[in-house]
Structures are given as structure tokens and as C-alpha cells.
Design a protein around this motif. Structure first.
Motif, mmCIF file in Angstrom:
data_model
loop_
_atom_site.group_PDB
_atom_site.id
_atom_site.type_symbol
_atom_site.label_atom_id
_atom_site.label_comp_id
_atom_site.label_asym_id
_atom_site.label_seq_id
_atom_site.Cartn_x
_atom_site.Cartn_y
_atom_site.Cartn_z
ATOM 1 N N MET A 6 42.507 34.282 6.825
ATOM 2 C CA MET A 6 42.543 35.549 7.553
ATOM 3 C C MET A 6 43.846 36.310 7.318
ATOM 4 N N GLY A 7 44.953 35.589 7.326
ATOM 5 C CA GLY A 7 46.254 36.251 7.227
ATOM 6 C C GLY A 7 46.785 36.385 5.816
ATOM 7 N N GLY A 8 46.254 35.580 4.869
ATOM 8 C CA GLY A 8 46.787 35.578 3.516
ATOM 9 C C GLY A 8 45.767 35.941 2.460
ATOM 10 N N ILE A 9 44.820 35.042 2.241
ATOM 11 C CA ILE A 9 43.874 35.232 1.141
ATOM 12 C C ILE A 9 43.119 36.554 1.253
ATOM 13 N N GLY A 10 42.553 36.853 2.413
ATOM 14 C CA GLY A 10 41.775 38.078 2.552
ATOM 15 C C GLY A 10 42.581 39.339 2.272
ATOM 16 N N PRO A 11 43.669 39.552 3.006
ATOM 17 C CA PRO A 11 44.446 40.774 2.768
ATOM 18 C C PRO A 11 45.037 40.872 1.364
ATOM 19 N N MET A 12 45.562 39.767 0.835
ATOM 20 C CA MET A 12 46.210 39.830 -0.476
ATOM 21 C C MET A 12 45.200 39.995 -1.604
ATOM 22 N N PHE A 13 44.093 39.258 -1.551
ATOM 23 C CA PHE A 13 43.078 39.426 -2.586
ATOM 24 C C PHE A 13 42.487 40.830 -2.532
ATOM 25 N N GLY A 14 42.297 41.339 -1.336
ATOM 26 C CA GLY A 14 41.750 42.675 -1.189
ATOM 27 C C GLY A 14 42.657 43.741 -1.783
ATOM 28 N N GLN A 15 43.956 43.604 -1.543
ATOM 29 C CA GLN A 15 44.902 44.568 -2.106
ATOM 30 C C GLN A 15 44.978 44.445 -3.628
ATOM 31 N N LEU A 16 44.962 43.220 -4.127
ATOM 32 C CA LEU A 16 44.967 43.048 -5.578
ATOM 33 C C LEU A 16 43.717 43.686 -6.183
ATOM 34 N N GLY A 17 42.576 43.476 -5.529
ATOM 35 C CA GLY A 17 41.357 44.077 -6.022
ATOM 36 C C GLY A 17 41.440 45.590 -6.082
ATOM 37 N N PHE A 18 42.071 46.187 -5.084
ATOM 38 C CA PHE A 18 42.218 47.643 -5.073
ATOM 39 C C PHE A 18 43.052 48.115 -6.255
#
Length: 231
Positions: free
Chosen positions: A121-133
Motif C-alpha cells: 500500500m505504501g510502497g509498491i503501489g504508489p511507486m510502480f504507479g508513478q513509474l508507469g506514468f
């Protein structure tokens, strides 16, 4: 409010099975988490598509359930004490469904499971999402390389942490749990949707690729990645 008709969201997305959990979602990584948990537990539910193409998430009916305009969200007519419960935030929903069903959050290592859920919730989701963007969507047009590199490096670091945790284990907290249901969809998203696994060091990982393969091989996962159907 004690009846489904009391909730504005049901005026737009009518329940098909009034006593079942009402799921409002889209098969993104966060949405898949909850449809997967429902499939794995066998809890009865109706799945309602919240289409981003038509901005359903900003409709007054959906905002009445989740003022943060994000999927997924649920309405459980048979919540605690037999009263209806509304809930948003995928991690909170996973924990609620685990408690309701008595599955996938064992008491003997409850907090280990929760820590890895929070890791997602605090790491993988936000960071992967930003990298994807920055790698796959509009952000790739930004000439400054620093934003993309920041998220690429953090995604690589998080993958290495997960790789170490999986040494000698099939699942991140021992037995298959809500932590794996949270992490797996995001690994799939990074690799297959964002097409960013290679730049995040996927090829050097020892345990994560096999972990994702095991996850995707589960019949409930195969069903959940298309729930609710986009058509």
C-alpha cells in the motif's frame, strides 16, 4: 441507513443480489485485489463496473460511497452487527473481508501479513504507479529524466526487498494471504501493463518472477483479472 435503497449508489448501479456484497470497481491492480479476495473466499457479491472512460468515479452516486473518487469500494448489506457497511481503500477492504470470511489473515502471523500488505500500500503501489506514468503514459514526454529515474530506482529497490523476503518461500508471509493478493496484481501491472519490469531490474531477481508465475496460475486470479468485465 439500513436498506440498500437508502444508499444513493444503488440508484445508479442496482444490486442484482440484494443480500450480497456490492463491489464497485475496475480491473486495475487495486481493483483486482478485491475481486480476487471475493473469488478466493467464495463470499457472494455483485460486481459493478466503474468506468473511467465515462468518469463514473466522479459521479455523485459513486462519491456518496467514496468521496476520494477511487476504486474499489464496497457496500456490504450484512456488515458488523447485521447492519450495512460501506468501505473504500483496497487494503482496508482486504482486511475486512479476511475478518468476515475468516480466511487469508491467520492469527499466528497476522502482523507479518499486515506488514507486507502495508508494504504494498505504501510502497509498491504508489511507486510502480508513478513509474508507469513516466515510462508508459504522458509522463514519458517530459524531457527532464529525474522524475522517471527517481521512481525507477525506488521500484528496483522495492523489488529487491520483496525478492529477499521470498527466499525459501512460495508466498511473502508464509502461506498465501491477503498480502499476496495485494502485491501480485501490481507485479503483473509493472511487467505486463506498464512494460517497465526490465528497466526496474526484473532480470536480476531470483524469486519474484517465479512468485508472479505462481500467483497468476491460481484459478481465482485468472477470473479476477477480468472482474468486473470492461464490456
Amino acid at each position: 441507513m439500513n436498506a440498500l435503497a437508502d444508499f444513493p449508489i444503488t440508484s445508479r448501479w442496482a444490486p442484482r443480489t440484494p443480500g450480497a456484497i456490492q463491489l464497485y470497481s475496475l480491473p486495475t491492480p487495486n481493483g483486482i485485489k478485491v475481486s480476487l479476495m471475493l473469488e478466493e473466499t467464495g463470499l457472494p457479491y455483485d460486481a459493478h463496473l466503474i468506468s473511467f472512460a465515462t468518469s463514473d468515479q466522479f459521479s455523485p452516486e459513486f462519491l456518496s460511497l467514496n468521496p476520494n473518487n477511487k476504486i474499489p469500494a464496497i457496500l456490504d448489506p450484512q456488515g458488523p452487527g447485521g447492519k450495512p457497511l460501506t468501505l473504500f481503500e483496497s487494503g482496508a477492504i482486504l482486511m475486512y473481508l479476511a475478518e468476515k470470511s475468516g480466511k487469508f489473515l491467520p492469527q499466528d502471523n497476522r502482523w507479518e501479513v499486515i506488514q507486507w500488505l502495508m508494504f504494498q500500500m505504501g510502497g509498491i503501489g504508489p511507486m510502480f504507479g508513478q513509474l508507469g506514468f513516466f515510462h508508459h503514459f504522458a509522463g514519458k514526454e517530459i524531457e527532464d529524466p529525474r522524475p522517471k529515474e527517481r521512481y525507477r530506482a525506488e521500484a528496483e529497490r522495492l523489488l529487491k526487498v520483496l525478492d529477499g523476503a521470498l527466499e525459501g518461500r512460495d508466498w511473502v508471509a508464509g502461506d498465501y494471504s491477503i498480502a499476496d493478493m495485494a502485491i501480485g496484481p501490481w507485479l503483473r501491472g509493472l511487467r505486463d501493463f506498464y512494460k517497465a519490469a526490465d528497466i526496474a531490474g526484473w532480470g536480476s531477481l531470483k524469486n519474484v518472477p517465479g512468485y508472479l508465475d505462481r500467483f497468476l496460475a491460481r484459478p481465482a486470479v485468472q477470473r479476477a483479472i477480468n472482474i468486473p468485465s470492461r464490456t
